[in-house]
Scaffold this motif. Structure first.
Motif, PDB file in Angstrom:
ATOM      1  N   GLN A  59      27.161  -6.815  -0.959  1.00  0.00           N
ATOM      2  CA  GLN A  59      26.658  -5.391  -0.390  1.00  0.00           C
ATOM      3  C   GLN A  59      25.364  -5.035  -1.256  1.00  0.00           C
ATOM      4  O   GLN A  59      25.465  -4.966  -2.319  1.00  0.00           O
ATOM      5  CB  GLN A  59      27.766  -4.240  -0.347  1.00  0.00           C
ATOM      6  N   PRO A  60      24.414  -4.966  -0.364  1.00  0.00           N
ATOM      7  CA  PRO A  60      22.843  -4.310  -1.084  1.00  0.00           C
ATOM      8  C   PRO A  60      23.078  -2.785  -1.412  1.00  0.00           C
ATOM      9  O   PRO A  60      24.037  -2.049  -0.964  1.00  0.00           O
ATOM     10  CB  PRO A  60      21.901  -4.697   0.065  1.00  0.00           C
ATOM     11  N   GLU A  61      22.086  -2.194  -2.123  1.00  0.00           N
ATOM     12  CA  GLU A  61      22.183  -1.083  -2.244  1.00  0.00           C
ATOM     13  C   GLU A  61      21.430  -0.112  -1.241  1.00  0.00           C
ATOM     14  O   GLU A  61      21.936   1.032  -0.754  1.00  0.00           O
ATOM     15  CB  GLU A  61      21.355  -0.556  -3.581  1.00  0.00           C
ATOM     16  N   VAL A  62      20.333  -0.637  -0.711  1.00  0.00           N
ATOM     17  CA  VAL A  62      19.669   0.214   0.309  1.00  0.00           C
ATOM     18  C   VAL A  62      19.138  -0.857   1.526  1.00  0.00           C
ATOM     19  O   VAL A  62      18.456  -1.819   1.421  1.00  0.00           O
ATOM     20  CB  VAL A  62      17.968   0.751  -0.526  1.00  0.00           C
ATOM     21  N   LEU A  63      19.531  -0.106   2.429  1.00  0.00           N
ATOM     22  CA  LEU A  63      19.016  -0.715   4.030  1.00  0.00           C
ATOM     23  C   LEU A  63      17.904  -0.296   4.471  1.00  0.00           C
ATOM     24  O   LEU A  63      17.759   1.283   4.768  1.00  0.00           O
ATOM     25  CB  LEU A  63      20.219  -0.969   4.875  1.00  0.00           C
ATOM     26  N   ILE A  64      16.800  -0.646   4.743  1.00  0.00           N
ATOM     27  CA  ILE A  64      15.671  -0.014   5.435  1.00  0.00           C
ATOM     28  C   ILE A  64      15.405  -0.776   6.946  1.00  0.00           C
ATOM     29  O   ILE A  64      15.272  -1.699   7.058  1.00  0.00           O
ATOM     30  CB  ILE A  64      14.436  -0.422   4.465  1.00  0.00           C
TER      31      ILE A  64
END
Length: 397
Positions: free
Chosen positions: A52-57
């Motif tokens: 899982q990444p931290e930030v989805l843009i």
């Protein structure tokens, strides 16, 4: 692992984002260059081949409806992620975006410095949510319910409650809701300069109590990145709201938000006692006068007898004034408990209250602001963990 994942076919923004991350942010960017977003977390992670990444843009050129659909799915399945939307939006879209789970919105024309600041904030919010989740493992992932109480009126409860909510919103954007439980004469709406379309009356209806998505539709979005649930405009409506309904409401909100802040009515009405039983933290407020202090001591004694006393207690001496003829030691002796935070009397706070803009929203330099930030910090997972360790060491010694 890539901390940042961009979902957009826009190559120009991709380059600008990578430049912003390369100058001052730890981590890398991985891009999915499509305007059709994955159906859910499993599909996204399969494409990324990572954890899982931290930030989805969600970048430019992604259709409005697609962005909302994606946000709603991730807000339900992975609420810990920070989801950022890159779009020039009008106010009506902003409300829908925030309700769908978008944590922040960035203009496509933002420069690298603006992008970097927003991503730093998104990463901080991600870290805070995960620390909170770890600290609350024993409470089944429920958010903190912070009640602001006082047996006496006129001690600044609403001012403290609104500033706590604004301060926590800066730590965890769009993860805070403030509820006005002074159902007859509540001032949260005026304290936040809001004109709410819906109130607590709507939030306790059967439809809302059975479906948290319906409940969230009745919340009012504040520009500072928090939600508000205000008291009904007609005091008579309070007679139709029961303690049981408030209990259910707070249970729902604690499942949906990291922080639920309660502004309560003076005294100890049934609604207030029901709310207190749901609180993880209670902020006891007193002004620096003998009637307020005696009222607080009497209230604490009653609650001890009723065995209603949340584990985490925070005593706040509000509008403290060295010229009032009482010292902090006098206060502690009268109420039989230590003062945790002393907020000095302040013209800046009085002015902000009259304007409907909490003083923490404007980051003014004032002694009272420093004290209010100390109070907010007590609900930060990092502070709580550190405090528990200190207490443990004392016990061991």
């Amino acid at each position: 692992m890539s901390r940042f994942v961009l979902l957009s076919p826009n190559g120009d923004f991709d380059q600008k984002l990578r430049a912003a991350v390369a100058h001052g942010l730890r981590g890398t960017v991985q891009t999915i260059a499509s305007d059709i977003l994955p159906a859910g977390p499993a599909e996204l992670f399969a494409l990324l081949n990572q954890e899982q990444p931290e930030v989805l843009i969600i970048g430019p050129d992604v259709p409005y409806e697609e962005a909302l659909r994606f946000a709603k799915v991730f807000d339900v399945q992975l609420p810990g992620l920070s989801l950022v939307l890159v779009s020039d939006v009008d106010p009506s879209f902003l409300l829908h975006a925030m309700r769908a789970g978008i944590r922040d919105i960035l203009s496509p024309n933002a420069d690298a410095a603006e992008i970097r600041v927003l991503l730093e904030r998104a990463c901080q919010s991600f870290a805070t949510r995960h620390r909170t989740a770890e600290a609350q493992g024993e409470t089944n992932g429920k958010g903190l319910v912070i009640g602001v109480f006082s047996p006496k009126g006129g001690v600044g409860k609403t001012t403290l409650a609104t500033n706590i909510a604004i301060g926590l919103g800066q730590i965890a954007p769009m993860s805070v809701v403030i509820v006005d439980l002074d159902l007859q004469f509540g001032d949260v709406a005026s304290g936040l300069y809001l004109n709410p379309e819906h109130t607590v009356t709507d939030a306790v209806t059967p439809a809302a109590s059975q479906d948290s998505l319906v409940l969230k539709a009745f919340l009012t979005v504040h520009p500072a990145g928090i939600y508000a649930l205000c008291a009904p405009p007609n005091p008579v409506d309070a007679d139709h709201i029961t303690p049981e309904q408030i209990t259910r409401l707070l249970e729902q909100l604690a499942q949906e938000f990291q922080y639920v802040v309660l502004d309560t009515a003076p005294g100890m009405p049934e609604i207030g006692l029901a709310a207190m039983e749901q609180c993880t933290d209670v902020v006891w407020v007193s002004a620096m006068d003998v009637p307020s202090l005696r009222g607080l001591r009497g209230g604490l004694d009653v609650l001890r007898q009723l065995d209603i006393m949340p584990e985490s207690r925070h005593v706040v001496l509000n509008m403290a004034d060295a010229k009032a003829g009482l010292s902090v030691q006098d206060v502690e002796s009268t109420i039989g408990a230590p003062v945790d935070v002393s907020v000095p009397r302040s013209r800046a706070v009085a002015l902000s209250t009259n304007r409907g803009i909490p003083v923490l929203q404007e980051s003014k330099k004032d002694p009272a602001v420093k004290s209010l930030r100390q109070l907010v910090e007590r609900f930060n997972p990092a502070w709580r963990t550190q405090t528990q360790r200190k207490l443990h060491r004392r016990v061991v010694i």
